[in-house]
Design a protein around this motif. Structure first.
Motif, PDB file in Angstrom:
ATOM      1  N   MET A  60       0.818  -1.206   0.000  1.00 45.24           N
ATOM      2  CA  MET A  60       0.000   0.000   0.000  1.00 45.24           C
ATOM      3  C   MET A  60       0.853   1.257   0.000  1.00 45.24           C
ATOM      4  SD  MET A  60      -2.901  -1.088   2.818  1.00 45.24           S
ATOM      5  CE  MET A  60      -3.381   0.625   3.054  1.00 45.24           C
TER       6      MET A  60
ATOM      7  N   ILE B 102      -4.427   7.112   0.954  1.00 45.23           N
ATOM      8  CA  ILE B 102      -4.338   5.996   1.900  1.00 45.23           C
ATOM      9  C   ILE B 102      -4.880   6.404   3.268  1.00 45.23           C
ATOM     10  CG2 ILE B 102      -2.769   4.472   3.163  1.00 45.23           C
ATOM     11  CD1 ILE B 102      -0.933   4.534   0.696  1.00 45.23           C
TER      12      ILE B 102
ATOM     13  N   VAL C  30      -6.270   2.219  -3.570  1.00 37.92           N
ATOM     14  CA  VAL C  30      -5.551   1.603  -2.455  1.00 37.92           C
ATOM     15  C   VAL C  30      -5.570   0.078  -2.579  1.00 37.92           C
ATOM     16  CG1 VAL C  30      -5.434   1.347   0.052  1.00 37.92           C
ATOM     17  CG2 VAL C  30      -6.112   3.550  -0.953  1.00 37.92           C
TER      18      VAL C  30
END
Length: 387
Positions: free
Chosen positions: A342, A351, A367
């Protein structure tokens, strides 16, 4: 027995946040409220951190960071947090703020006793402490009962457990404006393990050795890893100013199913912790505001129509969190791989917005698409038959 409109069993973050929102609302001045806890909240027993762009509780924020580091054994990335800032609030500062506010209201009372039992009897409830008993119309319970989760197997339980040292070092090794959000370069040992560092000056910082795993460690193991990390930073002399220790349950168990018409579970007891990260402060803030708005809506007439069984929400973020916990429950060593995928190249603003449960579906995909796809597809198919 003395009677109250509302009784809060436990005075944790969510209870205090909810009472604070009631006070700010101004619509509960005619309600008698009792807060019961064996802990008088007179010491700085914890810290809370959150990313924010709205000046939330700005008057008691003790430190802010505009940057954060994410690292593992292969890469180190400095995340620019704008428009967010990462913020820290000391527990005692929050307690003092709330208790000062509620002290201005004669309808709110605090009792420093231990709750031993509570139950609903028809249209009212009874709360028992070790010394006395009370009746009330509604109970807000924040006393977490681990057996509710540990006696079932449908929803996994992961613990976020940690030991933290606030140190002052001889050497200037910290960057005051940059927190270390997750450092997975520490040895994983078959788990999801990372260091979390909050510097307050060039030679002062809180360092926490943190795990997302099923089982806790002996305290000595956490502290040995902190010592090793300090040495790797090049620190030769330091003083431990404060220590803290915590264990936060991470689960998507549907706690709301235990709510009744007159009893609601809040905080960890109600599943208010963000299941995939263990973050509590921002979630408690949002949930408490929603709960007070729910109460306002149902007491707008002379007849209180509040039914706590109707206060819950199961959304897409609940399901995302559930898939991650399913993976970490069966393959706990993969946490570093998932979070690294991520953060390695992803948009940090999106995020953090995603982790705050404020993204659109298209932003969700930005994401999710970076995560190991096969892992989550398998988790998805496995979960489809167990909901």
């Amino acid at each position: 027995m003395q009677h109250f409109d509302y009784i809060f069993t436990g005075s944790g973050l969510s209870a205090l946040m909810t009472i604070y929102e009631m006070v700010l609302s101004g619509k509960f001045k005619d309600k008698s409220i009792l807060l019961i806890d064996e802990n008088a909240k007179k010491v700085n027993d914890r810290t809370w951190c959150f990313w924010d762009e709205d000046n939330l509780f700005e008057e008691i924020v003790s430190k802010k960071w505009n940057q954060a580091i994410f690292a593992n054994e292969k890469f180190n990335r400095v995340l620019e947090l704008t428009p967010y800032q990462y913020k820290k609030i000391n527990g005692l500062d929050f307690y003092e703020l709330v208790f000062k506010k509620i002290a201005e209201h004669k309808n709110i009372h605090f009792l420093n006793q231990k709750v031993v039992d509570f139950t609903e009897l028809g249209n009212h409830c009874i709360v028992k402490t070790e010394q006395e008993s009370f009746t009330c119309n509604k109970i807000f319970n924040s006393i977490y009962n681990p057996k509710v989760v540990t006696t079932q197997t449908k929803f996994p339980l992961i613990h976020q457990h940690f030991v933290g040292w606030f140190i002052k070092s001889k050497e200037d090794v910290f960057t005051p404006n940059c927190a270390t959000f997750m450092d997975f370069s520490v040895e994983q040992k078959g788990n999801t393990r990372f260091m979390y560092v909050l510097p307050t000056s060039e030679n002062e910082a809180l360092l926490e050795y943190t795990l997302f795993s099923k089982n806790l460690l002996p305290k000595e193991e956490y502290e040995a890893e902190i010592q090793k990390y300090i040495e790797n930073l090049g620190i030769t002399e330091y003083e431990v100013i404060e220590k803290e220790q915590g264990n936060i349950p991470m689960t998507c168990y549907p706690f709301w199913k235990h709510n009744t018409k007159n009893i609601i579970n809040i905080g960890s007891a109600g599943g208010w912790t963000k299941a995939s990260t263990g973050y509590t402060f921002k979630n408690a803030y949002k949930k408490s505001k929603a709960l007070v708005e729910f109460l306002e809506k149902n007491i707008s007439t002379s007849l209180d129509k509040t039914d706590f069984k109707r206060f819950h929400k199961k959304d897409k973020f609940w399901f995302y969190d559930l898939l991650l916990l399913d993976i970490l429950s069966s393959k706990n060593e993969l946490g570093s791989k998932i979070f690294s995928s991520m953060f390695k190249e992803g948009n940090s603003t999106v995020i953090f917005k995603f982790l705050d449960e404020e993204t659109s579906f298209l932003e969700d995909l930005q994401v999710i698409w970076r995560c190991p796809k096969i892992l989550f597809v398998k988790a998805l198919f496995g979960r489809m038959f167990h909901l």
